[in-house]
Design a protein around this motif. Structure first.
Motif, PDB file in Angstrom:
ATOM      1  N   UNK A  82       0.649  -1.345   0.164  1.00 21.23           N
ATOM      2  CA  UNK A  82       0.000   0.104   0.038  1.00 21.23           C
ATOM      3  C   UNK A  82       0.941   1.132  -0.009  1.00 21.23           C
ATOM      4  N   UNK A  83       1.962   1.388   0.909  1.00 17.98           N
ATOM      5  CA  UNK A  83       2.792   2.490   0.933  1.00 17.98           C
ATOM      6  C   UNK A  83       4.035   2.573   0.191  1.00 17.98           C
ATOM      7  N   UNK A  84       4.259   1.626  -0.660  1.00 21.58           N
ATOM      8  CA  UNK A  84       5.499   1.981  -1.444  1.00 21.58           C
ATOM      9  C   UNK A  84       5.295   2.849  -2.316  1.00 21.58           C
ATOM     10  N   UNK A  85       6.680   3.954  -2.251  1.00 22.27           N
ATOM     11  CA  UNK A  85       6.230   5.095  -3.206  1.00 22.27           C
ATOM     12  C   UNK A  85       6.933   5.023  -4.647  1.00 22.27           C
ATOM     13  N   UNK A  86       7.773   3.822  -5.120  1.00 26.91           N
ATOM     14  CA  UNK A  86       8.309   3.818  -6.217  1.00 26.91           C
ATOM     15  C   UNK A  86       9.374   4.774  -6.433  1.00 26.91           C
ATOM     16  N   UNK A  87       9.857   5.415  -5.304  1.00 27.35           N
ATOM     17  CA  UNK A  87      10.972   6.482  -5.189  1.00 27.35           C
ATOM     18  C   UNK A  87      12.035   6.161  -4.190  1.00 27.35           C
ATOM     19  N   UNK A  88      12.003   4.969  -3.742  1.00 23.18           N
ATOM     20  CA  UNK A  88      12.937   4.396  -2.684  1.00 23.18           C
ATOM     21  C   UNK A  88      13.893   3.608  -3.254  1.00 23.18           C
ATOM     22  N   UNK A  89      13.747   2.261  -2.886  1.00 24.47           N
ATOM     23  CA  UNK A  89      14.871   1.497  -3.166  1.00 24.47           C
ATOM     24  C   UNK A  89      14.475   0.789  -4.713  1.00 24.47           C
ATOM     25  N   UNK A  90      13.397   0.877  -5.143  1.00 22.44           N
ATOM     26  CA  UNK A  90      13.045   0.692  -6.529  1.00 22.44           C
ATOM     27  C   UNK A  90      11.913   1.513  -7.182  1.00 22.44           C
ATOM     28  N   UNK A  91      11.434   1.059  -8.304  1.00 23.44           N
ATOM     29  CA  UNK A  91      10.451   1.861  -8.851  1.00 23.44           C
ATOM     30  C   UNK A  91       9.230   1.376  -8.639  1.00 23.44           C
ATOM     31  N   UNK A  92       8.919   0.274  -7.782  1.00 23.60           N
ATOM     32  CA  UNK A  92       7.640  -0.496  -7.316  1.00 23.60           C
ATOM     33  C   UNK A  92       6.872   0.377  -6.718  1.00 23.60           C
TER      34      UNK A  92
END
Length: 446
Positions: A344-354
């Protein structure tokens, strides 16, 4: 399609900065096991203190030896069927050059192996909190050896090893939500279902004997967890490690607030034990998610984990399983929360683009997280229960009822945590010159 040509000059070279950083992170993770020993040791009764400390410390010895002999090869060697790894050159950590790099990084393979060793040591130690007061130390030592071989080493390969099924599926686990916390929490549940409850469970008071020791342990865990989480990026070049550091602090603080708020509403008090447990629940939940979520996502993750883990620890009384120090309620539940919230919270701007659902990514990542969570949970629960049953039916897993009632420290270690004889102290001299008090006044809640 044109193929990219990799020049020798473009190949990674050893970075002294990243190597030093990872050695420090490795030492911080090692400190977490003694920190856990203090955290658990303060939560048990006086008569079980040393045994609880030793159940963590013995992992430092056993797992270190097994990791060198074959554990690292099983966990991170060449993939075999998406289930285990193997590299005969790594048996005994042999045939490894001093400056040989871990694939795709700028740190030596020796450093990566050492860092991952500290994870392997901590994970079985986490299980021990569920088994307080009642397990033979020799049986526990054997269980550790079997468990890391059958469960931890293969699961580490699933999650982090190239070719592991969860790794290839795209399950996100930055630093161990599935491989460490769900793995340990499910194992704890499997073992306690086999060995049964403590004598007096739900009848006798089993209060922590030293809350200051609990708080000290929680502080050491919080401190060491920065190495645990931040170091899992294996370098410090692109800001992802910095994001993980910030999110680790944020989620942990938020979880303390969430746990204490629930505790005040439900029980009417803010307890030190609740603050310490809340901190650990936040650390657990952010472990898989911290590289994928924003600081606001870390706040949400921490608050949700703090409140739900506080609720979950009470389930043992309703469902009747004796999880002595709430390993299931904190590590299993916290690991599940942190792992699933990535969807739900993965931004896609951290460890990957997911990206997760709330950032336009749909539910695709959530279902991947579910596969990782419940795959590890089921395997660890069943395999751990089978191992415990084998030991229980052969060597015997539990001490006798008399030994449990008298105190496992004396029975298993021939020692006590505290010597109240006061050799030469003023209190002892005063007591010696004072008439004996009635027997009833001498009772100590052990």
């Amino acid at each position: 399609m044109a193929q990219a040509i990799t020049l020798a000059a473009d190949a990674p070279t050893l970075s002294a900065a990243n190597t030093g950083f990872m050695l420090i992170c490795s030492a911080l993770v090692m400190l977490m096991t003694p920190g856990l020993a203090f955290f658990y040791g303060g939560m048990v009764r006086v008569k079980s203190t040393l045994n609880m400390l030793m159940m963590s410390f013995i992992s430092l010895g056993i797992v270190t030896v097994l990791w060198v002999l074959y554990g690292f090869s099983v966990a991170f060697g060449d993939d075999k069927g998406s289930l285990v790894g193997w590299n005969s050159d790594w048996v005994g950590l042999s045939n490894i050059g001093l400056t040989e790099l871990w694939d795709g990084t700028t740190i030596p393979l020796f450093v990566f192996a050492s860092f991952q060793l500290m994870f392997a040591i901590l994970t079985p130690a986490l299980i021990s909190g569920a088994l307080a007061d009642r397990v033979k130390f020799s049986a526990w030592a054997l269980f550790i050896a079997l468990w890391v071989t059958v469960v931890y080493f293969p699961v580490a390969h699933w999650v982090w090893g190239s070719g592991g099924w969860a790794f290839d599926l795209g399950v996100i686990d930055f630093a161990g939500g599935t491989a460490v916390h769900i793995n340990a929490g499910a194992a704890a549940l499997g073992v306690i279902l086999v060995i049964g409850k403590r004598i007096g469970f739900k009848k006798d008071p089993m209060r922590p004997h030293s809350l200051p020791l609990v708080m000290l342990g929680a502080g050491l865990l919080w401190f060491g967890w920065f190495g645990f989480n931040t170091g899992s990026w294996l370098g410090n070049d692109d800001g992802v490690g910095a994001l993980m550091f910030v999110n680790t602090q944020i989620a942990t603080g938020a979880a303390v607030v969430g746990w204490l708020a629930y505790e005040k509403i439900r029980h009417g008090a803010f307890t030190t034990l609740g603050a310490a447990s809340g901190a650990v629940s936040g650390l657990v939940a952010i472990t898989p998610a911290g590289g994928a979520v924003s600081p606001l996502g870390a706040i949400a993750t921490g608050i949700v984990a703090g409140a739900l883990c506080a609720m979950a620890v009470g389930l043992k009384y309703k469902l009747g399983y004796d999880d002595s120090l709430d390993v299931v309620g904190v590590h299993l539940v916290g690991g599940i929360i942190g792992s699933l919230l990535i969807g739900f919270f993965a931004t896609g701007k951290g460890q990957s683009d997911v990206a997760g659902l709330f950032y336009g990514g749909g539910l695709d990542q959530f279902w991947k997280q579910c596969a990782g969570v419940f795959g590890v949970l089921a395997y660890s629960l069943i395999a751990s229960a089978v191992l415990a049953l084998l030991i229980h039916k052969t060597l015997g897993m539990r001490v006798s009822e008399d030994e449990e009632a008298a105190g496992i420290d004396q029975a298993e270690h021939a020692e006590t945590a505290y010597d109240f004889s006061g050799a030469g102290g003023g209190a002892a001299r005063t007591a010696a010159s004072t008439p004996a008090a009635p027997a009833e006044s001498k009772k100590v809640d052990a």
